[in-house]
Design an enzyme around this catalytic site. Structure first.
Site, PDB file in Angstrom:
ATOM      1  N   HIS A 130      -1.022  -0.288 -10.980  1.00 59.38           N
ATOM      2  CA  HIS A 130      -1.509  -1.166  -9.912  1.00 59.38           C
ATOM      3  C   HIS A 130      -2.716  -1.963 -10.429  1.00 59.38           C
ATOM      4  CE1 HIS A 130      -2.060  -2.549  -5.851  1.00 59.38           C
ATOM      5  NE2 HIS A 130      -3.272  -2.039  -5.794  1.00 59.38           N
ATOM      6  N   GLU A 162      -2.615   7.839  -4.608  1.00 62.85           N
ATOM      7  CA  GLU A 162      -2.847   6.934  -5.728  1.00 62.85           C
ATOM      8  C   GLU A 162      -4.212   7.260  -6.321  1.00 62.85           C
ATOM      9  OE1 GLU A 162      -1.312   2.721  -6.087  1.00 62.85           O
ATOM     10  OE2 GLU A 162      -3.429   2.409  -5.581  1.00 62.85           O
ATOM     11  N   ARG A 187       0.854  -1.182   0.000  1.00 62.48           N
ATOM     12  CA  ARG A 187       0.000   0.000   0.000  1.00 62.48           C
ATOM     13  C   ARG A 187       0.888   1.230   0.000  1.00 62.48           C
ATOM     14  NH1 ARG A 187      -3.267  -2.690  -1.819  1.00 62.48           N
ATOM     15  NH2 ARG A 187      -5.026  -3.668  -0.806  1.00 62.48           N
TER      16      ARG A 187
END
Length: 144
Positions: free
Chosen positions: A98, A79, A51
């Site tokens: 991702h 993000e 993360r």
């Protein structure tokens, strides 16, 4: 070998690569801060596939801009990483999208894994891929 977060200060100066694959908890949030990055060897690489919030982004930008360490980031904080963010133009930084779970195989593989875990649980067997969710050895709190 997997090490607990409490071991990081002793380990960081000794390794060439640090791979973060930990859940985001209050104990892990910001665990790679300016102090941790300063402990890393010159030329070492930080790989974050966990993360983004595990890493202090501003401190990371300072270290990679100096050219002291490198980073490979599957996740970032924030993000998605906004256009123009310094990490996009930092030499020695590889940023990947991702999207690791989004393949044709995801549904069948995750369904198979869940089915196997449920069968193991029903038979009273240990579960696969158990993660310690508290800091320190011997805490005994686990999640699968």
């Amino acid at each position: 070998m997997v090490h607990g977060t409490f071991e990081l200060p002793a380990l960081l100066p000794t390794v060439d690569a640090v791979v973060l694959c930990a859940p985001l908890t209050e104990q892990t949030r910001g665990m790679i801060d300016a102090d941790a990055l300063a402990l890393m060897k010159d030329g070492a690489s930080l790989v974050n596939v966990a993360r983004g919030e595990l890493v202090d982004t501003e401190a990371l930008v300072r270290e990679v801009t100096r050219g002291r360490i490198r980073a490979a980031l599957d996740v970032t904080d924030p993000e998605p990483l906004p256009p123009g963010h310094p990490l996009w133009r930092s030499s020695g930084v590889l940023i990947t999208p991702h999207v690791a779970a989004f393949t044709d195989a995801f549904v069948s593989r995750s369904s198979d894994f869940l089915r196997q875990q449920l069968h193991r649980y029903a038979r009273g067997q240990n579960l696969d891929n158990v993660v310690l969710t508290t800091a320190g050895p011997g805490c005994g709190e686990e999640a699968a």
